[in-house]
Write a protein that holds these residues in place. Structure first.
Motif, PDB file in Angstrom:
ATOM      1  N   ASP A   9       0.840  -1.203   0.000  1.00 30.28           N
ATOM      2  CA  ASP A   9       0.000   0.000   0.000  1.00 30.28           C
ATOM      3  C   ASP A   9       0.877   1.255   0.000  1.00 30.28           C
ATOM      4  O   ASP A   9       0.610   2.212  -0.732  1.00 30.28           O
ATOM      5  N   PHE A  10       1.913   1.249   0.845  1.00 26.31           N
ATOM      6  CA  PHE A  10       2.818   2.392   0.891  1.00 26.31           C
ATOM      7  C   PHE A  10       3.501   2.604  -0.458  1.00 26.31           C
ATOM      8  O   PHE A  10       3.539   3.721  -0.974  1.00 26.31           O
ATOM      9  N   LEU A  11       4.042   1.532  -1.034  1.00 25.46           N
ATOM     10  CA  LEU A  11       4.775   1.662  -2.298  1.00 25.46           C
ATOM     11  C   LEU A  11       3.865   2.116  -3.438  1.00 25.46           C
ATOM     12  O   LEU A  11       4.272   2.932  -4.270  1.00 25.46           O
ATOM     13  N   GLU A  12       2.653   1.625  -3.464  1.00 24.24           N
ATOM     14  CA  GLU A  12       1.708   2.044  -4.494  1.00 24.24           C
ATOM     15  C   GLU A  12       1.381   3.529  -4.355  1.00 24.24           C
ATOM     16  O   GLU A  12       1.365   4.269  -5.344  1.00 24.24           O
ATOM     17  N   ASN A  13       1.163   3.964  -3.133  1.00 24.75           N
ATOM     18  CA  ASN A  13       0.870   5.378  -2.910  1.00 24.75           C
ATOM     19  C   ASN A  13       2.083   6.253  -3.236  1.00 24.75           C
ATOM     20  O   ASN A  13       1.945   7.300  -3.869  1.00 24.75           O
ATOM     21  N   PHE A  14       3.264   5.821  -2.814  1.00 22.82           N
ATOM     22  CA  PHE A  14       4.476   6.596  -3.100  1.00 22.82           C
ATOM     23  C   PHE A  14       4.666   6.741  -4.606  1.00 22.82           C
ATOM     24  O   PHE A  14       5.001   7.825  -5.089  1.00 22.82           O
ATOM     25  N   GLU A  15       4.441   5.681  -5.329  1.00 24.00           N
ATOM     26  CA  GLU A  15       4.561   5.723  -6.796  1.00 24.00           C
ATOM     27  C   GLU A  15       3.612   6.767  -7.377  1.00 24.00           C
ATOM     28  O   GLU A  15       3.969   7.477  -8.317  1.00 24.00           O
ATOM     29  N   SER A  16       2.446   6.881  -6.814  1.00 27.89           N
ATOM     30  CA  SER A  16       1.450   7.808  -7.369  1.00 27.89           C
ATOM     31  C   SER A  16       1.720   9.269  -7.014  1.00 27.89           C
ATOM     32  O   SER A  16       1.214  10.166  -7.690  1.00 27.89           O
ATOM     33  N   VAL A  17       2.506   9.526  -5.954  1.00 31.47           N
ATOM     34  CA  VAL A  17       2.734  10.916  -5.522  1.00 31.47           C
ATOM     35  C   VAL A  17       4.178  11.390  -5.654  1.00 31.47           C
ATOM     36  O   VAL A  17       4.444  12.580  -5.482  1.00 31.47           O
ATOM     37  N   LYS A  18       5.092  10.514  -5.981  1.00 29.93           N
ATOM     38  CA  LYS A  18       6.519  10.879  -5.965  1.00 29.93           C
ATOM     39  C   LYS A  18       6.838  12.061  -6.872  1.00 29.93           C
ATOM     40  O   LYS A  18       7.620  12.938  -6.486  1.00 29.93           O
ATOM     41  N   ASN A  19       6.253  12.110  -8.048  1.00 28.28           N
ATOM     42  CA  ASN A  19       6.547  13.223  -8.958  1.00 28.28           C
ATOM     43  C   ASN A  19       5.968  14.531  -8.439  1.00 28.28           C
ATOM     44  O   ASN A  19       6.583  15.590  -8.602  1.00 28.28           O
ATOM     45  N   LYS A  20       4.819  14.472  -7.797  1.00 27.28           N
ATOM     46  CA  LYS A  20       4.236  15.681  -7.214  1.00 27.28           C
ATOM     47  C   LYS A  20       5.099  16.200  -6.075  1.00 27.28           C
ATOM     48  O   LYS A  20       5.299  17.413  -5.938  1.00 27.28           O
ATOM     49  N   ILE A  21       5.614  15.295  -5.250  1.00 28.20           N
ATOM     50  CA  ILE A  21       6.513  15.706  -4.168  1.00 28.20           C
ATOM     51  C   ILE A  21       7.775  16.320  -4.763  1.00 28.20           C
ATOM     52  O   ILE A  21       8.225  17.380  -4.336  1.00 28.20           O
ATOM     53  N   ARG A  22       8.313  15.654  -5.756  1.00 32.25           N
ATOM     54  CA  ARG A  22       9.547  16.137  -6.387  1.00 32.25           C
ATOM     55  C   ARG A  22       9.357  17.505  -7.024  1.00 32.25           C
ATOM     56  O   ARG A  22      10.286  18.311  -7.085  1.00 32.25           O
ATOM     57  N   GLU A  23       8.155  17.799  -7.481  1.00 29.17           N
ATOM     58  CA  GLU A  23       7.866  19.083  -8.128  1.00 29.17           C
ATOM     59  C   GLU A  23       7.489  20.178  -7.141  1.00 29.17           C
ATOM     60  O   GLU A  23       7.249  21.317  -7.545  1.00 29.17           O
ATOM     61  N   ALA A  24       7.461  19.872  -5.852  1.00 29.34           N
ATOM     62  CA  ALA A  24       7.152  20.896  -4.848  1.00 29.34           C
ATOM     63  C   ALA A  24       8.199  21.998  -4.921  1.00 29.34           C
ATOM     64  O   ALA A  24       9.391  21.736  -5.164  1.00 29.34           O
ATOM     65  N   ASN A  25       7.762  23.209  -4.708  1.00 28.97           N
ATOM     66  CA  ASN A  25       8.666  24.349  -4.776  1.00 28.97           C
ATOM     67  C   ASN A  25       9.843  24.160  -3.822  1.00 28.97           C
ATOM     68  O   ASN A  25       9.647  23.907  -2.635  1.00 28.97           O
ATOM     69  N   GLY A  26      11.050  24.261  -4.333  1.00 28.03           N
ATOM     70  CA  GLY A  26      12.247  24.142  -3.520  1.00 28.03           C
ATOM     71  C   GLY A  26      12.803  22.743  -3.400  1.00 28.03           C
ATOM     72  O   GLY A  26      13.921  22.561  -2.911  1.00 28.03           O
ATOM     73  N   ASN A  27      12.063  21.726  -3.844  1.00 29.27           N
ATOM     74  CA  ASN A  27      12.572  20.354  -3.788  1.00 29.27           C
ATOM     75  C   ASN A  27      13.508  20.133  -4.961  1.00 29.27           C
ATOM     76  O   ASN A  27      13.161  20.415  -6.101  1.00 29.27           O
ATOM     77  N   ARG A  28      14.697  19.631  -4.683  1.00 30.74           N
ATOM     78  CA  ARG A  28      15.701  19.420  -5.723  1.00 30.74           C
ATOM     79  C   ARG A  28      16.056  17.954  -5.943  1.00 30.74           C
ATOM     80  O   ARG A  28      16.743  17.616  -6.894  1.00 30.74           O
ATOM     81  N   PHE A  29      15.561  17.071  -5.061  1.00 30.72           N
ATOM     82  CA  PHE A  29      15.983  15.670  -5.143  1.00 30.72           C
ATOM     83  C   PHE A  29      15.087  14.861  -4.222  1.00 30.72           C
ATOM     84  O   PHE A  29      14.710  15.329  -3.152  1.00 30.72           O
ATOM     85  N   LEU A  30      14.748  13.646  -4.632  1.00 33.03           N
ATOM     86  CA  LEU A  30      13.943  12.760  -3.795  1.00 33.03           C
ATOM     87  C   LEU A  30      14.321  11.325  -4.108  1.00 33.03           C
ATOM     88  O   LEU A  30      14.359  10.927  -5.278  1.00 33.03           O
ATOM     89  N   GLU A  31      14.618  10.563  -3.069  1.00 30.69           N
ATOM     90  CA  GLU A  31      14.883   9.134  -3.224  1.00 30.69           C
ATOM     91  C   GLU A  31      14.204   8.374  -2.093  1.00 30.69           C
ATOM     92  O   GLU A  31      14.008   8.906  -1.004  1.00 30.69           O
ATOM     93  N   LEU A  32      13.896   7.118  -2.383  1.00 31.35           N
ATOM     94  CA  LEU A  32      13.312   6.212  -1.404  1.00 31.35           C
ATOM     95  C   LEU A  32      14.239   5.019  -1.263  1.00 31.35           C
ATOM     96  O   LEU A  32      14.679   4.446  -2.266  1.00 31.35           O
ATOM     97  N   TYR A  33      14.535   4.645  -0.023  1.00 34.98           N
ATOM     98  CA  TYR A  33      15.402   3.504   0.269  1.00 34.98           C
ATOM     99  C   TYR A  33      14.662   2.511   1.156  1.00 34.98           C
ATOM    100  O   TYR A  33      13.793   2.892   1.929  1.00 34.98           O
ATOM    101  N   GLN A  34      15.066   1.233   1.038  1.00 39.10           N
ATOM    102  CA  GLN A  34      14.532   0.194   1.912  1.00 39.10           C
ATOM    103  C   GLN A  34      15.702  -0.477   2.611  1.00 39.10           C
ATOM    104  O   GLN A  34      16.719  -0.801   1.971  1.00 39.10           O
TER     105      GLN A  34
END
Length: 98
Positions: free
Chosen positions: A17-42
């Motif tokens: 559930d977490f991974l599916e949701n992250f996949e759906s929002v990751k680009n929106k988070i990355r496009e937030a004003n001032g965000n320059r980089f986003l990665e997810l680790y396990q």
């Protein structure tokens, strides 16, 4: 610029559930004003533990994101999946070695 590190631990059955949701929002988070980089680790040893690393131009940019509707929606969903309290750090990058 600084780095925001967030450690999250999930109930094992909630990881998809977490991974599916992250996949759906990751680009929106990355496009937030001032965000320059986003990665997810396990974590290699405990598959229930994940980390996000994000780079932000200013603390104000991160705070604006944290007050946004996007963050509220993402966090409201995600926090229901935790099996432990999340931890977060804001750190300054002091050195890069290539």
């Amino acid at each position: 610029m600084f780095v925001r590190i967030v450690k999250m631990s999930f109930h094992e059955e909630k990881i998809p559930d977490f991974l599916e949701n992250f996949e759906s929002v990751k680009n929106k988070i990355r496009e937030a004003n001032g965000n320059r980089f986003l990665e997810l680790y396990q974590d290699k040893n405990n598959k229930c533990i994940f980390f996000t690393y994000s780079y932000w131009e200013t603390e104000e940019d991160l705070e604006n994101y944290r007050q946004s509707e996007l963050f509220n929606t993402v966090w409201s969903f995600t926090k229901q999946l935790f099996n432990a309290k999340p931890e977060a750090w804001s750190v300054d990058k002091l050195m890069i070695l290539n």
